[in-house]
Design an enzyme around this catalytic site. Structure first.
Site, PDB file in Angstrom:
ATOM      1  N   SER A   1       0.843  -1.200   0.000  1.00  0.00           N
ATOM      2  CA  SER A   1       0.000   0.000   0.000  1.00  0.00           C
ATOM      3  C   SER A   1       0.873   1.243   0.000  1.00  0.00           C
ATOM      4  O   SER A   1       1.817   1.364   0.783  1.00  0.00           O
ATOM      5  CB  SER A   1      -0.895   0.024   1.239  1.00  0.00           C
TER       6      SER A   1
ATOM      7  N   GLU B   1     -10.817   5.144  -7.856  1.00  0.00           N
ATOM      8  CA  GLU B   1     -10.800   5.854  -6.574  1.00  0.00           C
ATOM      9  C   GLU B   1     -10.502   7.330  -6.815  1.00  0.00           C
ATOM     10  O   GLU B   1      -9.342   7.742  -6.738  1.00  0.00           O
ATOM     11  CB  GLU B   1      -9.726   5.273  -5.634  1.00  0.00           C
TER      12      GLU B   1
HETATM   13 ZN    ZN Z   1      -6.133   5.749  -0.449  1.00  0.00          ZN
END
Ligand code: ZN
Length: 350
Positions: A264, A321
């Site tokens: 991430s 996103e």
């Molecule tokens: Zn994010």
């Protein structure tokens, strides 16, 4: 008054039985069968929306697992012997956490296309702590004047040369874990919000630039440590169990959405989720807000890119996103955004 279908069937059944009492059993079975079929049909008809969404999710899984066959197995990537990583003063040892997360991942194909901020049915994660420009200015007493007006509009970006080893271009995704030798220092944006200290100036310039254009951006969860990821995971299990799932079901469902440690961008402090004061949820509707549009157009002037664009899900492996932005530096950001690229495609072309 109009009779319902069931009433009509009932009357028909009675009439038939009166006419042919010897066939009573036959009629009872036949009409019973018709009623069952009708009830099932009606149940589906009344819950069309629910079944349509379940169907969509199933379809989504089918499509994602067909892509999974060409990608690297996640388990192997994560369990690689990673060296402890230097995060400023504190040391983060990915090896240990990676081992723990191996258990979480039941099937790599399920994780594909699952985004790190939404659950399997597309419900957005709660936003958590958020910080507006005012909060930041108040807490750390940054001078807005120092950061405003630092917009970098680049018209000609055809001749830029890029270095694959530039820290700003580090590719982190489910196939590319955080490199073993990657180091960075965290800086504080507010008393409780951190990110890579090298990007703070540009971030503040972006917030200030947006403010000048009448857009109030709000930053949430830039840097997340592994402990927080585990906390989020456990919280998800609890939430699913409170909806009546068994522990195993909840565990499996949570594993669909957990962010693989070391995969991430939030864990290296280069990414952040940005919303606005008039739209505070992390969902695709943000793309249509003035802030969403402003970010898409201007974020590159401050070195940020829209990391998971619409229509590039097959490249990024992550759903659209519109709130997730990643720092790559002004030059790379300009090339990426003006050419509608993803970081994957850009790095691949270097
Ligand atoms: Zn994010």
């Amino acid at each position: 008054m109009e009779r319902t279908f069931q009433e009509k069937i009932h009357i028909l059944e009675k009439q038939h039985i009166q006419k042919h009492p010897y066939f009573k059993l036959f009629y009872k079975i036949w009409y019973g069968f018709v009623k069952i079929i009708y009830t099932i049909w009606k149940y589906f008809y009344d819950n069309t929306k629910r079944f349509a969404s379940i169907g969509a999710v199933l379809l989504f899984f089918c499509v994602s697992s067909s892509f999974a066959s060409v990608s690297l197995p996640l388990g192997e990537e994560v369990s690689a012997d990673l060296e402890p990583m230097d995060v400023g003063d504190s040391i983060v040892d990915y090896t240990e956490e990676a081992g723990q997360y191996d258990d979480y991942i039941l099937d790599d194909s399920d994780v594909e296309y699952m985004d790190d901020e939404m659950d399997a049915l597309g419900n957005e994660e709660e936003v958590g702590a958020t910080y507006s420009l005012d909060d930041i200015l108040q807490e750390l007493k940054y001078d807005l004047e120092d950061h405003a007006g630092k917009r970098n509009v680049i018209e000609d970006y055809s001749d830029f040369k890029f270095d694959k080893n530039d820290w700003r271009l580090v590719l982190i995704n489910k196939q590319h874990a955080i490199p073993e030798d990657y180091t960075f220092s965290l800086g504080y944006i507010t008393d409780s919000m951190q990110c890579d200290e090298r990007i703070i100036d540009d971030l503040l310039s972006m917030l200030a630039g947006a403010r000048q254009d009448g857009v109030n951006l709000i930053v949430c969860s830039p840097y997340r440590d592994t402990e927080r990821q585990i906390m989020l995971f456990n919280r998800k299990i609890t939430a699913y169990m409170s909806r009546g799932m068994s522990y195993l079901e909840a565990y499996r469902k949570a594993s669909l959405t957990v962010t693989v440690p070391g995969a991430s961008e939030h864990q290296v402090g280069l990414a952040m989720d940005i919303i606005t004061d008039t739209y505070t949820s992390l969902d695709t509707g943000f793309a249509d807000t003035i802030a969403g549009k402003w970010l898409k157009e201007h974020s590159c002037e401050y070195g940020f890119i829209l990391r998971y664009p619409l229509g590039k899900e097959y490249v990024t492996g992550i759903q659209f996103e519109p709130w997730h932005f990643r720092y790559v530096g002004v030059e790379a950001a300009t090339v990426i955004m003006k050419n509608d690229l993803t970081l994957e495609e850009f790095v691949d072309g270097l």
